[in-house]
Motif scaffolding. Structure first.
Motif, mmCIF file in Angstrom:
data_model
loop_
_atom_site.group_PDB
_atom_site.id
_atom_site.type_symbol
_atom_site.label_atom_id
_atom_site.label_comp_id
_atom_site.label_asym_id
_atom_site.label_seq_id
_atom_site.Cartn_x
_atom_site.Cartn_y
_atom_site.Cartn_z
ATOM 1 N N SER A 99 0.817 -1.210 0.000
ATOM 2 C CA SER A 99 0.000 0.000 0.000
ATOM 3 C C SER A 99 0.850 1.259 0.000
ATOM 4 O O SER A 99 1.883 1.324 0.676
ATOM 5 N N PRO A 100 0.391 2.273 -0.742
ATOM 6 C CA PRO A 100 1.101 3.558 -0.678
ATOM 7 C C PRO A 100 1.036 4.196 0.713
ATOM 8 O O PRO A 100 1.823 5.092 1.019
ATOM 9 N N LEU A 101 0.106 3.748 1.582
ATOM 10 C CA LEU A 101 0.032 4.312 2.932
ATOM 11 C C LEU A 101 1.017 3.653 3.905
ATOM 12 O O LEU A 101 1.258 4.187 4.992
ATOM 13 N N ALA A 102 1.572 2.514 3.513
ATOM 14 C CA ALA A 102 2.455 1.793 4.447
ATOM 15 C C ALA A 102 3.655 2.630 4.900
ATOM 16 O O ALA A 102 3.953 2.671 6.097
ATOM 17 N N PRO A 103 4.334 3.344 3.975
ATOM 18 C CA PRO A 103 5.462 4.164 4.446
ATOM 19 C C PRO A 103 5.010 5.277 5.398
ATOM 20 O O PRO A 103 5.728 5.599 6.357
ATOM 21 N N ALA A 104 3.830 5.860 5.142
ATOM 22 C CA ALA A 104 3.325 6.922 6.032
ATOM 23 C C ALA A 104 3.063 6.358 7.426
ATOM 24 O O ALA A 104 3.325 7.016 8.444
ATOM 25 N N ALA A 105 2.564 5.121 7.486
ATOM 26 C CA ALA A 105 2.293 4.501 8.787
ATOM 27 C C ALA A 105 3.592 4.207 9.530
ATOM 28 O O ALA A 105 3.697 4.423 10.742
ATOM 29 N N ALA A 106 4.599 3.754 8.785
ATOM 30 C CA ALA A 106 5.891 3.454 9.420
ATOM 31 C C ALA A 106 6.517 4.717 9.998
ATOM 32 O O ALA A 106 7.054 4.720 11.112
ATOM 33 N N LEU A 107 6.396 5.797 9.231
ATOM 34 C CA LEU A 107 6.948 7.078 9.675
ATOM 35 C C LEU A 107 6.202 7.604 10.904
ATOM 36 O O LEU A 107 6.813 8.136 11.836
ATOM 37 N N THR A 138 0.988 11.173 14.604
ATOM 38 C CA THR A 138 -0.170 10.306 14.413
ATOM 39 C C THR A 138 -1.185 10.965 13.477
ATOM 40 O O THR A 138 -1.752 10.318 12.600
ATOM 41 N N TRP A 139 -1.383 12.261 13.683
ATOM 42 C CA TRP A 139 -2.364 12.979 12.840
ATOM 43 C C TRP A 139 -1.866 13.153 11.403
ATOM 44 O O TRP A 139 -2.654 13.315 10.482
ATOM 45 N N GLN A 140 -0.555 13.087 11.197
ATOM 46 C CA GLN A 140 -0.032 13.075 9.817
ATOM 47 C C GLN A 140 -0.562 11.852 9.077
ATOM 48 O O GLN A 140 -0.892 11.922 7.899
ATOM 49 N N LEU A 141 -0.632 10.742 9.779
ATOM 50 C CA LEU A 141 -1.136 9.516 9.147
ATOM 51 C C LEU A 141 -2.647 9.645 8.861
ATOM 52 O O LEU A 141 -3.127 9.168 7.834
ATOM 53 N N ILE A 142 -3.362 10.299 9.754
ATOM 54 C CA ILE A 142 -4.794 10.540 9.513
ATOM 55 C C ILE A 142 -4.971 11.399 8.259
ATOM 56 O O ILE A 142 -5.772 11.085 7.372
ATOM 57 N N ARG A 143 -4.174 12.461 8.164
ATOM 58 C CA ARG A 143 -4.275 13.341 6.990
ATOM 59 C C ARG A 143 -3.887 12.600 5.710
ATOM 60 O O ARG A 143 -4.537 12.748 4.675
ATOM 61 N N ALA A 144 -2.842 11.776 5.792
ATOM 62 C CA ALA A 144 -2.403 11.010 4.614
ATOM 63 C C ALA A 144 -3.506 10.044 4.169
ATOM 64 O O ALA A 144 -3.721 9.832 2.970
ATOM 65 N N THR A 145 -4.213 9.473 5.138
ATOM 66 C CA THR A 145 -5.268 8.514 4.800
ATOM 67 C C THR A 145 -6.456 9.232 4.169
ATOM 68 O O THR A 145 -7.023 8.769 3.173
ATOM 69 N N ARG A 180 -6.522 1.168 11.966
ATOM 70 C CA ARG A 180 -6.101 0.243 13.030
ATOM 71 C C ARG A 180 -4.835 0.777 13.711
ATOM 72 O O ARG A 180 -4.752 0.833 14.948
ATOM 73 N N ILE A 181 -3.869 1.207 12.899
ATOM 74 C CA ILE A 181 -2.619 1.718 13.470
ATOM 75 C C ILE A 181 -2.856 3.056 14.189
ATOM 76 O O ILE A 181 -2.320 3.304 15.274
#
Ligand SMILES: [Zn+2]
Length: 506
Positions: A377-385, A406-413, A443-444
């Motif tokens: 997934s293109p979101l996987a690197p954002a989650a790792a970061l 954490t909110w960066q991942l919300i925005r990316a999603t 989930r993350i």
């Protein structure tokens, strides 16, 4: 995995719990919840400071004994922390027998080391206040600032702690533990105090009755700071349960406000060194939450009751605000406008909206069953970061940065959904892939957000179809991409954070 022992200051029972107390206690709660996710064995201590002249006076004024007075106020703190969902492991009161034993043990150890001696305290004293003043606190150079009457020169026999003997030892210790105080600039402040020269300080009063008597000379009562600081040892069994004490001491972090830094970072480690006890591993020094640019205090009449704010904005709305709004260490300015603004931006629009749109699209396009995420997934690197940055931030006691990550991942999603517009597409593998990614990100996000907003995180967890408690997840494994099992029912439910109108603003 390890052990993690954290304390708040013990709060003085001359006032009811206010926003300032809640702030530090929520920071400690979130920090310890993070460490529980890491699998650490956690001990989170808070409590109340109940001795001293001010309590004696407040009790006299209320027509009660000091113990009766303290017994009425201390439970207000325990109740407030329950309502704020604080997962403290212990609540210590300095009037408890276990505390008295520890204070006596520490006093004797310092006395036997030769660092406590009998001397004479002389100074300017107001009989009305029963308190010493220094010259520049006086009105017109002669009068008590409260009673507007001339103060008297007064002498009293006191025990003193030989702090002057610890200058070099403290400087050497801080040299070899350069990261002990966070943020950095507070460490420089402490070194400045020490280099400025340390004077012995009085640790007993003869005029005072409400406190712990000096064990070898009970005409003297232990000065309230020496008494209060010792709570961090009493609670883990110092002087009583050696095995337990050795398991928990030294403490990992004392969370303190910037106004009590001298007592905690200079007096306290010197007292411990004298007694042959290892100094704390760390101190995390917070700023103040100011109200209208002023420190909250009874005399300013600007005390904010945290429980009123929970009624107003919700428990997790309030917890999130105090953690996210102000970088720990800086002063923050509490305003209702700021509270609503952050609630709408981060909770209603970002997290709440993400969960709602994911559940809606899964309902309409995936038959209400969450698809599994793609491994690439293109979101996987954002989650790792997000995990990496959040972990580093918690490690430095910077909750606002951990939440920002954490909110960066919300925005990316949310951005991922807007790019792919699954709500416009026909059901099928393409939509399934996009929604699987979004569910895995959620989930993350639920895990990473859980220290700040525990009950909301659990709701997100359940609505996306995860079973069990989000707090039972263990990092770092749980944050690895690909944990969403797929195949579970996704539930829409009510809005997590209904948007608040700015007109509520007063
Ligand atoms: Zn006075």
């Amino acid at each position: 995995m390890g052990r993690f022992y954290v304390t708040t200051p013990i709060y003085y029972v001359n006032a009811r719990p206010h926003l300032g107390h809640a702030y530090t206690t929520i920071v400690g709660d979130a920090l310890t919840r993070w460490h529980r996710l890491l699998g650490d064995d956690v001990h989170y201590l808070t409590g109340t400071d109940e001795h001293g002249l001010k309590i004696q006076q407040a009790a006299d004024a209320a027509g009660k004994t000091p113990k009766e007075f303290a017994d009425e106020i201390a439970p207000l703190f325990e109740q407030a922390w329950k309502r704020l969902n604080i997962a403290n492991d212990d609540f210590i009161r300095t009037t408890e027998p276990r505390h008295r034993v520890a204070v006596e043990t520490l006093l004797r150890a310092c006395y036997e080391a030769g660092d406590i001696y009998l001397g004479t305290y002389s100074g300017l004293y107001c009989v009305g206040c029963e308190e010493y003043y220094v010259a520049d606190e006086l009105t017109n150079g002669t009068d008590c600032p409260i009673h507007k009457r001339p103060v008297e020169h007064f002498e009293e026999e006191n025990y003193f702690f030989r702090l002057s003997a610890f200058e070099q030892r403290l400087l050497d210790w801080y040299d070899s533990h350069p990261d002990a105080i966070v943020p950095d600039f507070r460490a420089n402040e402490v070194r400045g105090f020490i280099k400025g020269g340390l004077r012995d300080f009085s640790i007993s009063r003869r005029s005072l009755e409400w406190g712990i008597p000096i064990p070898w000379d009970p005409k003297h009562v232990t000065y309230v700071w020496f008494d209060a600081l010792t709570n961090y040892l009493s609670a883990v069994g110092y002087g009583q349960d050696d095995e337990r004490y050795r398991a928990w001491w030294p403490v990992d972090y004392h969370l303190i406000g910037k106004d009590i830094i001298r007592f905690h970072c200079v007096y306290w480690p010197a007292m411990l060194m004298s007694a042959g006890v290892e100094p704390p591993r760390g101190w995390a020094v917070g700023g103040w939450l100011l109200v209208d640019q002023e420190k909250m205090s009874k005399s300013m009449g600007n005390v904010v009751n945290p429980l009123d704010l929970i009624d107003d904005i919700g428990l997790d709305g309030f917890r999130y605000y105090v953690l996210a709004e102000t970088p720990y260490g800086q002063d923050g300015d509490f305003t209702r406008k700021g509270l609503i603004k952050r609630y709408n931006a981060d909770l209603a629009n970002n997290l709440g909206n993400l969960l709602a749109r994911v559940a809606t699209v899964v309902g309409k396009k995936c038959g209400g069953i969450g698809p599994r995420a793609a491994t690439d997934s293109p979101l996987a690197p954002a989650a790792a970061l997000a995990y990496e940055h959040a972990a580093a931030a918690w490690d430095n006691v910077q909750p606002s940065r951990a939440l920002e990550a954490t909110w960066q991942l919300i925005r990316a999603t949310n951005a991922h959904l807007e790019t792919n517009e699954p709500w416009k597409a026909e059901p099928g593998p393409v939509v399934d892939a996009v929604m699987g990614d979004a569910l895995e990100a959620l989930r993350i996000i639920a895990i990473l957000a859980s220290p700040a907003v525990p009950s909301t995180a659990q709701t997100v967890w359940e609505r996306i179809g995860m079973s069990g408690a989000v707090t039972d997840e263990r990092l770092p494994d749980a944050a690895r991409w690909g944990g969403y099992p797929g195949g579970a029912a996704v539930v829409k439910g009510e809005a997590l954070f209904p948007r608040r109108s700015d007109e509520d603003d007063s």
